[in-house]
Scaffold this active site. Structure first.
Site, PDB file in Angstrom:
ATOM      1  N   GLY A   1       0.797  -1.228   0.000  1.00  0.00           N
ATOM      2  CA  GLY A   1       0.000   0.000   0.000  1.00  0.00           C
ATOM      3  C   GLY A   1       0.829   1.277   0.000  1.00  0.00           C
TER       4      GLY A   1
ATOM      5  CB  ILE B   1      -5.112  -2.268  11.485  1.00  0.00           C
ATOM      6  CG1 ILE B   1      -5.163  -1.927  12.991  1.00  0.00           C
ATOM      7  CG2 ILE B   1      -3.876  -3.090  11.158  1.00  0.00           C
ATOM      8  CD1 ILE B   1      -5.387  -3.142  13.900  1.00  0.00           C
TER       9      ILE B   1
ATOM     10  CD  GLN C   1     -16.268   8.335   7.691  1.00  0.00           C
ATOM     11  OE1 GLN C   1     -16.062   9.522   7.423  1.00  0.00           O
ATOM     12  NE2 GLN C   1     -17.250   7.659   7.159  1.00  0.00           N
TER      13      GLN C   1
ATOM     14  CE1 TYR D   1      -7.069   4.025  10.292  1.00  0.00           C
ATOM     15  CE2 TYR D   1      -8.326   6.003   9.786  1.00  0.00           C
ATOM     16  CZ  TYR D   1      -7.281   5.146   9.505  1.00  0.00           C
ATOM     17  OH  TYR D   1      -6.448   5.404   8.444  1.00  0.00           O
TER      18      TYR D   1
HETATM   19  N1  LIG Z   1      -5.579   3.767   2.367  1.00  0.00           N
HETATM   20  C1  LIG Z   1      -6.113   4.910   2.734  1.00  0.00           C
HETATM   21  O1  LIG Z   1      -7.052   5.416   2.128  1.00  0.00           O
HETATM   22  C2  LIG Z   1      -5.577   5.642   3.933  1.00  0.00           C
HETATM   23  C3  LIG Z   1      -6.106   6.911   4.194  1.00  0.00           C
HETATM   24  C4  LIG Z   1      -5.616   7.625   5.276  1.00  0.00           C
HETATM   25  C5  LIG Z   1      -4.621   7.076   6.063  1.00  0.00           C
HETATM   26  N2  LIG Z   1      -4.142   5.840   5.800  1.00  0.00           N
HETATM   27  C6  LIG Z   1      -3.106   5.318   6.657  1.00  0.00           C
HETATM   28  O2  LIG Z   1      -1.957   5.015   5.883  1.00  0.00           O
HETATM   29  C7  LIG Z   1      -1.268   3.916   6.472  1.00  0.00           C
HETATM   30  C8  LIG Z   1      -1.068   2.823   5.424  1.00  0.00           C
HETATM   31  O3  LIG Z   1      -2.339   2.398   4.965  1.00  0.00           O
HETATM   32  P1  LIG Z   1      -2.519   1.400   3.719  1.00  0.00           P
HETATM   33  O4  LIG Z   1      -3.837   1.677   3.157  1.00  0.00           O
HETATM   34  O5  LIG Z   1      -1.307   1.443   2.872  1.00  0.00           O
HETATM   35  O6  LIG Z   1      -2.592   0.004   4.506  1.00  0.00           O
HETATM   36  P2  LIG Z   1      -2.428  -1.484   3.959  1.00  0.00           P
HETATM   37  O7  LIG Z   1      -2.415  -1.522   2.475  1.00  0.00           O
HETATM   38  O8  LIG Z   1      -3.438  -2.281   4.709  1.00  0.00           O
HETATM   39  O9  LIG Z   1      -0.950  -1.891   4.468  1.00  0.00           O
HETATM   40  C9  LIG Z   1      -0.692  -1.876   5.842  1.00  0.00           C
HETATM   41  C10 LIG Z   1       0.775  -2.174   6.111  1.00  0.00           C
HETATM   42  O10 LIG Z   1       0.973  -2.077   7.534  1.00  0.00           O
HETATM   43  C11 LIG Z   1       1.472  -3.304   8.039  1.00  0.00           C
HETATM   44  N3  LIG Z   1       0.965  -3.531   9.397  1.00  0.00           N
HETATM   45  C12 LIG Z   1      -0.329  -3.607   9.819  1.00  0.00           C
HETATM   46  N4  LIG Z   1      -0.375  -3.858  11.138  1.00  0.00           N
HETATM   47  C13 LIG Z   1       0.916  -3.948  11.562  1.00  0.00           C
HETATM   48  C14 LIG Z   1       1.524  -4.233  12.799  1.00  0.00           C
HETATM   49  N5  LIG Z   1       0.818  -4.459  13.914  1.00  0.00           N
HETATM   50  N6  LIG Z   1       2.881  -4.278  12.867  1.00  0.00           N
HETATM   51  C15 LIG Z   1       3.635  -4.047  11.759  1.00  0.00           C
HETATM   52  N7  LIG Z   1       3.115  -3.767  10.552  1.00  0.00           N
HETATM   53  C16 LIG Z   1       1.767  -3.735  10.454  1.00  0.00           C
HETATM   54  C17 LIG Z   1       0.985  -4.361   7.039  1.00  0.00           C
HETATM   55  O11 LIG Z   1       1.791  -5.550   7.141  1.00  0.00           O
HETATM   56  P3  LIG Z   1       1.263  -6.934   6.451  1.00  0.00           P
HETATM   57  O12 LIG Z   1       1.513  -6.773   4.987  1.00  0.00           O
HETATM   58  O13 LIG Z   1       2.114  -7.986   7.085  1.00  0.00           O
HETATM   59  O14 LIG Z   1      -0.191  -7.051   6.782  1.00  0.00           O
HETATM   60  C18 LIG Z   1       1.177  -3.585   5.730  1.00  0.00           C
HETATM   61  O15 LIG Z   1       2.543  -3.600   5.354  1.00  0.00           O
HETATM   62  C19 LIG Z   1      -2.093   3.473   7.664  1.00  0.00           C
HETATM   63  O16 LIG Z   1      -1.591   4.045   8.845  1.00  0.00           O
HETATM   64  C20 LIG Z   1      -3.468   4.023   7.357  1.00  0.00           C
HETATM   65  O17 LIG Z   1      -4.223   4.241   8.520  1.00  0.00           O
HETATM   66  C21 LIG Z   1      -4.603   5.099   4.747  1.00  0.00           C
END
Ligand SMILES: NC(=O)c1ccc[n+]([C@@H]2O[C@H](COP(=O)([O-])OP(=O)(O)OC[C@H]3O[C@@H](n4cnc5c(N)ncnc54)[C@H](OP(=O)(O)O)[C@@H]3O)[C@@H](O)[C@H]2O)c1
Length: 240
Positions: A13, A85, A141, A147
């Site tokens: 991601g 997460i 939200q 979250y």
């Molecule tokens: N996507 C969005 O629209 C969005 C919007 C605003 C903010 N964010 C924030 O951006 C960040 C990344 O989001 P994303 O959408 O890229 O998430 P994602 O695709 O679900 O990827 C999450 C990553 O975090 C790792 N992870 C999760 N729990 C963990 C833990 N306990 N210890 C170590 N690593 C952990 C996962 O490892 P595994 O691969 O092993 O599962 C994966 O590498 C997050 O903080 C999220 O809240 C996302």
């Protein structure tokens, strides 16, 4: 010498795009993940970026993992606390377990990631701390009390660290992405996703690379006057 960057959740991601962008800019990059070995192995193979597995919610695990990274790549100059997460539910249905899981990963995980690195940054008088918060930490939200609380907490962390780090040339900033097309967002039902896109003035989800470029901007050596700030990248969906 190349600066070293640690990206938690850097194998998938938004984190994967951050890891790759920093590598392309010459940083020595370590990407962490929690449990998806297959995705991490594929990422390493495709990018040449080394991955490390630990749970950011566990302090001792984080400390030991960070020591491994520093033994391999050298002292960490840039830390991107990105791992996060969701465990969504309307508040009346939210379980204590859903609350604790999200707090443990998204908020305590940020503490656990930065705390072992901070003393070295103070000693070396250089550091860039970047926390990936969220639009929903700014506006709240439905279904995300847990979250939104953690992502708002991230903003408190960086504003406080900015004050503590300033005289050591350590900056601390947050990025608040809007909705980005990663697994996290693709996991929501298509109808919900369509209704989300309808609320984004630019008419689309963001790309992970669009967040990665914010990180690169804040990580740079010449970004030393930018600290305690929140960089919003949400396609015009919400203005603070
Ligand atoms: N996507 C969005 O629209 C969005 C919007 C605003 C903010 N964010 C924030 O951006 C960040 C990344 O989001 P994303 O959408 O890229 O998430 P994602 O695709 O679900 O990827 C999450 C990553 O975090 C790792 N992870 C999760 N729990 C963990 C833990 N306990 N210890 C170590 N690593 C952990 C996962 O490892 P595994 O691969 O092993 O599962 C994966 O590498 C997050 O903080 C999220 O809240 C996302």
């Amino acid at each position: 010498m190349a600066r070293t960057a640690l990206v938690t959740g850097g194998s998938r991601g938004i984190g994967a795009a951050i890891s790759q962008t920093l590598k392309a800019q010459g940083y020595a990059v370590a990407a962490t993940y929690a449990g998806n070995d297959e995705a991490a192995a594929k990422f390493s193979e495709e990018t040449g970026i080394k991955t490390y597995k630990w749970n950011v919610g566990d302090y001792e695990d984080s400390k030991a993992g960070i020591a491994r990274v520093e033994a391999d790549l050298g002292p960490i100059d840039v830390v991107v606390a990105n791992a996060g997460i969701t465990r969504d539910a309307p508040f009346h249905k939210m379980t204590p377990e859903q609350w604790h899981d999200v707090v443990n990963t998204n908020l305590t995980g940020v503490f656990n990631t930065i705390h072992p690195i901070w003393p070295g940054m103070r000693e070396r008088k250089f550091g860039r701390v970047i926390v990936i918060s969220s639009i929903n930490g700014q506006k709240g939200q439905f279904g995300q009390v847990n979250y939104a609380a953690t992502k708002a907490g991230d903003l408190g962390i960086v504003k406080s660290l900015a004050q503590e780090g300033a005289r050591f040339n350590i900056t601390a900033n947050a990025i608040c992405p809007g909705y980005i097309g990663t697994d996290m967002v693709m996991a929501v039902p298509e109808k919900v996703r369509e209704s989300i896109i309808a609320q984004i003035p630019v008419g689309r989800l963001g790309e992970p690379e669009e967040i990665a470029r914010c990180v690169a901007f804040l990580a740079a050596d010449d970004a030393g006057f930018i600290t305690g700030s929140t960089l919003t990248a949400n396609g015009g969906q919400f203005f603070v």
